[in-house]
Design a protein around this motif. Sequence first.
Motif, PDB file in Angstrom:
ATOM      1  N   HIS A   3       0.835  -1.207   0.000  1.00 17.95           N
ATOM      2  CA  HIS A   3       0.000   0.000   0.000  1.00 17.95           C
ATOM      3  C   HIS A   3       0.869   1.256   0.000  1.00 17.95           C
ATOM      4  CE1 HIS A   3       0.093   0.748   4.577  1.00 17.95           C
ATOM      5  NE2 HIS A   3       0.901  -0.264   4.354  1.00 17.95           N
ATOM      6  N   HIS A   4       2.087   1.135  -0.527  1.00 16.22           N
ATOM      7  CA  HIS A   4       3.002   2.274  -0.617  1.00 16.22           C
ATOM      8  C   HIS A   4       3.196   2.724  -2.065  1.00 16.22           C
ATOM      9  CE1 HIS A   4       4.083   0.326   3.225  1.00 16.22           C
ATOM     10  NE2 HIS A   4       4.339   1.553   3.635  1.00 16.22           N
ATOM     11  N   ARG A   5       3.900   3.840  -2.228  1.00 14.11           N
ATOM     12  CA  ARG A   5       4.352   4.254  -3.552  1.00 14.11           C
ATOM     13  C   ARG A   5       5.202   3.147  -4.165  1.00 14.11           C
ATOM     14  NH1 ARG A   5       9.648   8.218  -3.467  1.00 14.11           N
ATOM     15  NH2 ARG A   5      11.084   6.707  -2.594  1.00 14.11           N
ATOM     16  N   ILE A   6       5.420   3.177  -5.463  1.00 11.39           N
ATOM     17  CA  ILE A   6       6.295   2.210  -6.127  1.00 11.39           C
ATOM     18  C   ILE A   6       7.562   2.930  -6.564  1.00 11.39           C
ATOM     19  CG2 ILE A   6       6.520   0.640  -8.095  1.00 11.39           C
ATOM     20  CD1 ILE A   6       3.510   0.246  -7.998  1.00 11.39           C
ATOM     21  N   ALA A   7       8.720   2.379  -6.178  1.00 11.70           N
ATOM     22  CA  ALA A   7       9.996   2.984  -6.575  1.00 11.70           C
ATOM     23  C   ALA A   7      11.100   1.951  -6.404  1.00 11.70           C
ATOM     24  CB  ALA A   7      10.292   4.222  -5.726  1.00 11.70           C
ATOM     25  N   PRO A  51      -4.322   2.202  -2.520  1.00 13.37           N
ATOM     26  CA  PRO A  51      -4.021   3.373  -1.663  1.00 13.37           C
ATOM     27  C   PRO A  51      -4.874   3.361  -0.407  1.00 13.37           C
ATOM     28  CG  PRO A  51      -5.392   4.046  -3.504  1.00 13.37           C
ATOM     29  CD  PRO A  51      -5.128   2.561  -3.680  1.00 13.37           C
ATOM     30  N   LYS A  59       4.107   7.797   4.986  1.00 13.81           N
ATOM     31  CA  LYS A  59       3.762   7.456   3.611  1.00 13.81           C
ATOM     32  C   LYS A  59       2.995   8.557   2.900  1.00 13.81           C
ATOM     33  CE  LYS A  59       0.532   4.543   3.262  1.00 13.81           C
ATOM     34  NZ  LYS A  59      -0.459   3.497   2.968  1.00 13.81           N
ATOM     35  N   PRO A 106       5.785  12.112   0.376  1.00 10.87           N
ATOM     36  CA  PRO A 106       5.452  12.967  -0.776  1.00 10.87           C
ATOM     37  C   PRO A 106       6.021  14.383  -0.640  1.00 10.87           C
ATOM     38  CG  PRO A 106       3.519  11.716  -0.091  1.00 10.87           C
ATOM     39  CD  PRO A 106       4.572  11.507   0.972  1.00 10.87           C
ATOM     40  N   THR A 132       9.822  14.161  -1.151  1.00 12.43           N
ATOM     41  CA  THR A 132      10.111  13.801  -2.544  1.00 12.43           C
ATOM     42  C   THR A 132       9.972  15.026  -3.426  1.00 12.43           C
ATOM     43  OG1 THR A 132       9.293  11.555  -2.189  1.00 12.43           O
ATOM     44  CG2 THR A 132       9.471  12.287  -4.464  1.00 12.43           C
ATOM     45  N   PHE A 150       9.283   2.481 -13.598  1.00 16.61           N
ATOM     46  CA  PHE A 150       8.026   3.021 -13.108  1.00 16.61           C
ATOM     47  C   PHE A 150       8.228   3.458 -11.673  1.00 16.61           C
ATOM     48  CE2 PHE A 150       3.959   2.789 -10.963  1.00 16.61           C
ATOM     49  CZ  PHE A 150       3.188   3.567 -11.803  1.00 16.61           C
ATOM     50  N   GLU A 151       7.794   4.653 -11.358  1.00 12.98           N
ATOM     51  CA  GLU A 151       8.013   5.181 -10.020  1.00 12.98           C
ATOM     52  C   GLU A 151       6.957   6.223  -9.706  1.00 12.98           C
ATOM     53  OE1 GLU A 151      12.137   5.701  -8.985  1.00 12.98           O
ATOM     54  OE2 GLU A 151      11.679   7.574  -7.967  1.00 12.98           O
ATOM     55  N   THR A 152       6.477   6.210  -8.477  1.00 12.41           N
ATOM     56  CA  THR A 152       5.522   7.234  -8.065  1.00 12.41           C
ATOM     57  C   THR A 152       5.983   7.857  -6.751  1.00 12.41           C
ATOM     58  OG1 THR A 152       4.177   5.705  -6.733  1.00 12.41           O
ATOM     59  CG2 THR A 152       3.585   5.933  -9.057  1.00 12.41           C
ATOM     60  N   ALA A 153       5.469   9.053  -6.455  1.00 10.72           N
ATOM     61  CA  ALA A 153       5.764   9.675  -5.160  1.00 10.72           C
ATOM     62  C   ALA A 153       4.710   9.268  -4.136  1.00 10.72           C
ATOM     63  CB  ALA A 153       5.798  11.199  -5.298  1.00 10.72           C
ATOM     64  N   ASP A 154       3.524   8.913  -4.614  1.00 10.67           N
ATOM     65  CA  ASP A 154       2.406   8.617  -3.714  1.00 10.67           C
ATOM     66  C   ASP A 154       1.921   7.186  -3.902  1.00 10.67           C
ATOM     67  OD1 ASP A 154       1.412  11.319  -2.472  1.00 10.67           O
ATOM     68  OD2 ASP A 154       1.970  11.758  -4.539  1.00 10.67           O
ATOM     69  N   PRO A 155       1.251   6.654  -2.873  1.00 14.45           N
ATOM     70  CA  PRO A 155       0.586   5.368  -3.037  1.00 14.45           C
ATOM     71  C   PRO A 155      -0.444   5.441  -4.168  1.00 14.45           C
ATOM     72  CG  PRO A 155       0.648   6.001  -0.724  1.00 14.45           C
ATOM     73  CD  PRO A 155       1.094   7.200  -1.511  1.00 14.45           C
ATOM     74  N   LEU A 156      -0.709   4.311  -4.790  1.00  8.06           N
ATOM     75  CA  LEU A 156      -1.651   4.285  -5.910  1.00  8.06           C
ATOM     76  C   LEU A 156      -2.342   2.930  -5.948  1.00  8.06           C
ATOM     77  CD1 LEU A 156       0.285   3.653  -9.244  1.00  8.06           C
ATOM     78  CD2 LEU A 156       1.220   3.189  -6.982  1.00  8.06           C
ATOM     79  N   TYR A 157      -3.321   2.811  -6.828  1.00  2.00           N
ATOM     80  CA  TYR A 157      -3.937   1.509  -7.074  1.00  2.00           C
ATOM     81  C   TYR A 157      -3.170   0.875  -8.227  1.00  2.00           C
ATOM     82  CZ  TYR A 157      -7.463  -2.074  -7.962  1.00  2.00           C
ATOM     83  OH  TYR A 157      -8.113  -3.274  -8.133  1.00  2.00           O
ATOM     84  N   TYR A 158      -2.483  -0.213  -7.955  1.00  2.00           N
ATOM     85  CA  TYR A 158      -1.704  -0.886  -9.001  1.00  2.00           C
ATOM     86  C   TYR A 158      -2.152  -2.330  -9.041  1.00  2.00           C
ATOM     87  CZ  TYR A 158       2.307  -1.636 -12.066  1.00  2.00           C
ATOM     88  OH  TYR A 158       3.116  -1.900 -13.150  1.00  2.00           O
TER      89      TYR A 158
END
Lengths: 308, 308
Positions: free
Chosen positions: A97-101, A115, A296, A301, A304, B103-111
């Motif tokens: 349930h976190h960002r992806i990096a 999320p 989180k 954010p 970042t 692929f990278e995000t700063a925030d949590p997302l629905y993936y």
Amino acid sequence: MSKVLVFGHKNPDTDTITSALVYAYLKKQLGIHAEAVRLGELNNETAYALEKFGFNAPRLVEKVAGEAAQVILVDHNERQQSADDIAEVQVTEVIDHHRIANFETADPLYYRAEPVGCTATILNKIFKENEVEIPANYAGLMLSAIISDTLLFKSPTCTEQDVKAANELAAIADVDAAEYGLAMLKAGADLSDKSLEDLLSLDAKEFSMGDHKVVIAQVNAVDVNDVLDRQADLEILLNNTVAEKGLDLFFFVVTDIINNDSVAVAIGAQAEKAYAAFNVVADNNRALLKGVVSRKKQIVPALTDALK
Amino acid sequence: MSKVLVFGHKNPDTDTITSALVYAYLKKQLGIHAEAVRLGELNNETAYALEKFGFNAPRLVEKVAGEAAQVILVDHNERQQSADDIAEVQVTEVIDHHRIANFETADPLYYRAEPVGCTATILNKIFKENEVEIPANYAGLMLSAIISDTLLFKSPTCTEQDVKAANELAAIADVDAAEYGLAMLKAGADLSDKSLEDLLSLDAKEFSMGDHKVVIAQVNAVDVNDVLDRQADLEILLNNTVAEKGLDLFFFVVTDIINNDSVAVAIGAQAEKAYAAFNVVADNNRALLKGVVSRKKQIVPALTDALK
């Protein structure tokens, strides 16, 4: 059948430990030879939750490649938060349930991120989708994870889905969420047996932000002064860590779980920018972050964005 | 309410176009102001499917940041396959069935990624999870996507879940999957109106593999000689593209949709390693890859491993 290891992040918290136990249980019900393991020491809160629902801690491992070719990550994805040798195994699933990096695979995989406030909330759905019942003791673990991650539903990360899942799980576990939850959080916020070194690593996570290497550590406290009274020694340790690890920022956060604010101590070349990210100026090398409790959703954010 | 754009990858195929239309429809049913758009020209197969079920093509866009602050990616995640200005917007959701990279995000997302043959198979689940009915014409689009991505269930990427979803969708759409599917694939394999330039870009995707920049283009054909008769001119174009884009490898694949084999033409400094990845040696600058039809499951992992 070859074994798949299930584990959460380094410096494990309640969601990471319980989600590994819970998801390994679900996989076993589905015929997969899965074992939950952990990458670090239990904190007091997690120990309290495991004890309450009659579980032993998952086995501690330092490396994973020698034990399994395939692994499942829960509650994290960033490689610097995972096993040191994560690049040597195949990640077949992620529930997070976190960002992806800093995450990359060669092959397609099952990746389920939502999320929401807690991995357990997603696991609750996956049990239903697979039509597997959640035993009462596992429901207790999942409830503990949601209470932990949402600070008893008061964190801005908490969604309606988390509250709904927690209510369902509390009913299955036959536990009063509010009463049990406060006792569990207080057990975690009891820092009396922790050295300053412990506090720095208890719930520390490393991030890449722009070209910067950042560590954000967070501790929960009933009284932030339990920690801040030791600020001078804390700063020495923080400075040493920044130098040793070549960090651009160590952002140390003490979260007041009663009033839902945090105090931050920022050390490193990017410290000024870090405070500015929250529109605060440091006083006595620390700053109050009003209403900030979530790494989180509020801290990562903002930092970042400030450091990109 | 601010708009969210939904789109698939550049050089769009049937799954990418239809998944954008289908998921935008679902989001609208859930009260979200979503619009499906596309990042490139339709291929003949997709045009056939849209025509069959009475849809217009999604609107063509070159950039997205000027139109929406938030976007949803379907059928891809790697940034070099997405909108050129993808870094300027927030990705709030990804529905995909590929590896994860760049692929990278700063925030949590629905993936939501699952290792199935087609995005539409995952969308079929998400409709159920949200208790939204799939209209017959949208079911037709989703069926088209599954037939396209699995080459009528013959690709090694095809899972039981894809077959099951296709059967459900064929029933809703009231279509004979085998008969319609072959007609659709043949429409796509009709390359008679395509220049060699078209063939190079029709279904080309760029990848980072180790330190190497790689493009893999794939065209379906009923007779591979329709393409290979033009190999000399093709090689000139491939060499030019490698030089212009600074590629380490251009891997051009013609897939025989009747016999389920492919012929590869590899150009660039890593060409020899690319053939070796499939245990073949080039003859007349090309090689037959027996049983290879899937870029995702057979070609990308083999090349990633060989070039890392």
